[in-house]
Design a protein around this motif. Structure first.
Motif, PDB file in Angstrom:
ATOM      1  N   LEU A  56       0.839  -1.201   0.000  1.00 53.91           N
ATOM      2  CA  LEU A  56       0.000   0.000   0.000  1.00 53.91           C
ATOM      3  C   LEU A  56       0.870   1.244   0.000  1.00 53.91           C
ATOM      4  CD1 LEU A  56      -2.703  -0.627   2.770  1.00 53.91           C
ATOM      5  CD2 LEU A  56      -3.086  -0.567   0.304  1.00 53.91           C
ATOM      6  N   GLY A  57       0.359   2.285  -0.618  1.00 53.92           N
ATOM      7  CA  GLY A  57       1.031   3.575  -0.600  1.00 53.92           C
ATOM      8  C   GLY A  57       0.420   4.487  -1.642  1.00 53.92           C
ATOM      9  N   TYR A  58       1.197   5.467  -2.042  1.00 53.71           N
ATOM     10  CA  TYR A  58       0.775   6.405  -3.083  1.00 53.71           C
ATOM     11  C   TYR A  58       1.588   6.055  -4.318  1.00 53.71           C
ATOM     12  CZ  TYR A  58      -1.340   8.531   0.949  1.00 53.71           C
ATOM     13  OH  TYR A  58      -2.088   8.727   2.089  1.00 53.71           O
ATOM     14  N   GLY A  59       0.909   5.531  -5.324  1.00 56.46           N
ATOM     15  CA  GLY A  59       1.557   4.922  -6.464  1.00 56.46           C
ATOM     16  C   GLY A  59       2.418   5.840  -7.302  1.00 56.46           C
ATOM     17  N   ASP A  60       3.485   5.270  -7.831  1.00 58.68           N
ATOM     18  CA  ASP A  60       4.362   5.917  -8.799  1.00 58.68           C
ATOM     19  C   ASP A  60       4.152   5.167 -10.107  1.00 58.68           C
ATOM     20  OD1 ASP A  60       6.428   6.663 -10.481  1.00 58.68           O
ATOM     21  OD2 ASP A  60       7.988   6.519  -8.945  1.00 58.68           O
ATOM     22  N   ALA A  61       3.480   5.813 -11.058  1.00 61.13           N
ATOM     23  CA  ALA A  61       3.089   5.163 -12.310  1.00 61.13           C
ATOM     24  C   ALA A  61       4.280   4.730 -13.153  1.00 61.13           C
ATOM     25  CB  ALA A  61       2.177   6.090 -13.115  1.00 61.13           C
ATOM     26  N   SER A  62       5.482   5.217 -12.860  1.00 64.06           N
ATOM     27  CA  SER A  62       6.650   4.813 -13.652  1.00 64.06           C
ATOM     28  C   SER A  62       6.959   3.321 -13.485  1.00 64.06           C
ATOM     29  CB  SER A  62       7.875   5.649 -13.281  1.00 64.06           C
ATOM     30  OG  SER A  62       8.351   5.312 -11.990  1.00 64.06           O
ATOM     31  N   GLY A  63       6.416   2.703 -12.461  1.00 64.03           N
ATOM     32  CA  GLY A  63       6.630   1.273 -12.247  1.00 64.03           C
ATOM     33  C   GLY A  63       5.547   0.391 -12.818  1.00 64.03           C
ATOM     34  N   ASN A  64       4.556   0.992 -13.478  1.00 62.96           N
ATOM     35  CA  ASN A  64       3.441   0.208 -14.008  1.00 62.96           C
ATOM     36  C   ASN A  64       3.792  -0.455 -15.334  1.00 62.96           C
ATOM     37  OD1 ASN A  64       1.937   1.076 -11.859  1.00 62.96           O
ATOM     38  ND2 ASN A  64       0.623   2.431 -13.030  1.00 62.96           N
TER      39      ASN A  64
END
Length: 195
Positions: A171-179
């Motif tokens: 859980l956390g605040y997502g970093d889309a660069s890892g998607n």
């Protein structure tokens, strides 16, 4: 009840993603408590509520989990602000007299370990899914994982045997660069029928 807004549907489902990378913004204890207070209202059979949650927020707690993780899940889990162990309590039925007062269902589960285990697994899985949706509705992102050694998780966190792990959730605040690119979904016709 009326339908929720399109924006809420996007946040909870159609634009929500599984995240492999998170920002370094911490998730507060107050947010985790708010998450629980929302998630707890979702339905389970006979109001059984067998899920048990362990929120790992410290480096020490994450290191305790690390030996159980598959190589592909190690780095992202150690970097995530929170990892939740979603476990099941196979003696959930001890709470049924207060949580399900409609009738005395406790003896039914107490006398049938296979039924208790199946009920605990099914409903803690449901509760884990509810936790993901509740997190999304509170502005958190998540990444569910089954790549771990359950025996090692149980030994490290539930050595008394009272609970056993179902799955893990970052859980956390997502970093889309890892998607990764979003995968397709099966059509209605491929998975459903109306009789």
């Amino acid at each position: 009840m009326s339908a929720v807004s399109t924006e809420v549907l996007k946040q909870a489902f159609t634009e929500a993603r599984t995240f492999n990378k998170f920002t370094d913004q911490p998730v507060s204890e107050a947010t985790l408590r708010e998450l629980y207070d929302l998630f707890k209202w979702a339905p389970t059979s006979m109001n059984s509520q067998p899920a048990r949650l362990v929120f790992l927020t410290s480096a020490e707690a994450k290191q305790k989990l690390a030996p159980a993780l598959s190589p592909g899940n190690l780095d992202k889990t150690l970097a995530a602000p929170v990892t939740v162990i979603i476990a099941q309590d196979n003696r959930f039925f001890d709470h049924l007299p207060t949580q399900f007062p409609a009738y005395d269902a406790k003896p039914m589960f107490e006398a049938n370990a296979a039924l208790a285990d199946a009920t605990a697994f099914r409903n803690s899985s449901l509760q884990g899914a509810y936790l993901i949706i509740a997190a999304r509705l509170l502005g958190l992102d998540s990444g569910a994982m089954s790549g771990f050694d359950p025996a090692k998780v149980n030994e490290a966190f539930f050595a008394d045997g009272k609970y056993k792990v179902n799955f893990l959730l970052n859980l956390g605040y997502g970093d889309a660069s890892g998607n990764y690119p979003r995968g397709p979904r099966l059509s209605f016709e491929e998975v459903a029928e109306i009789l």
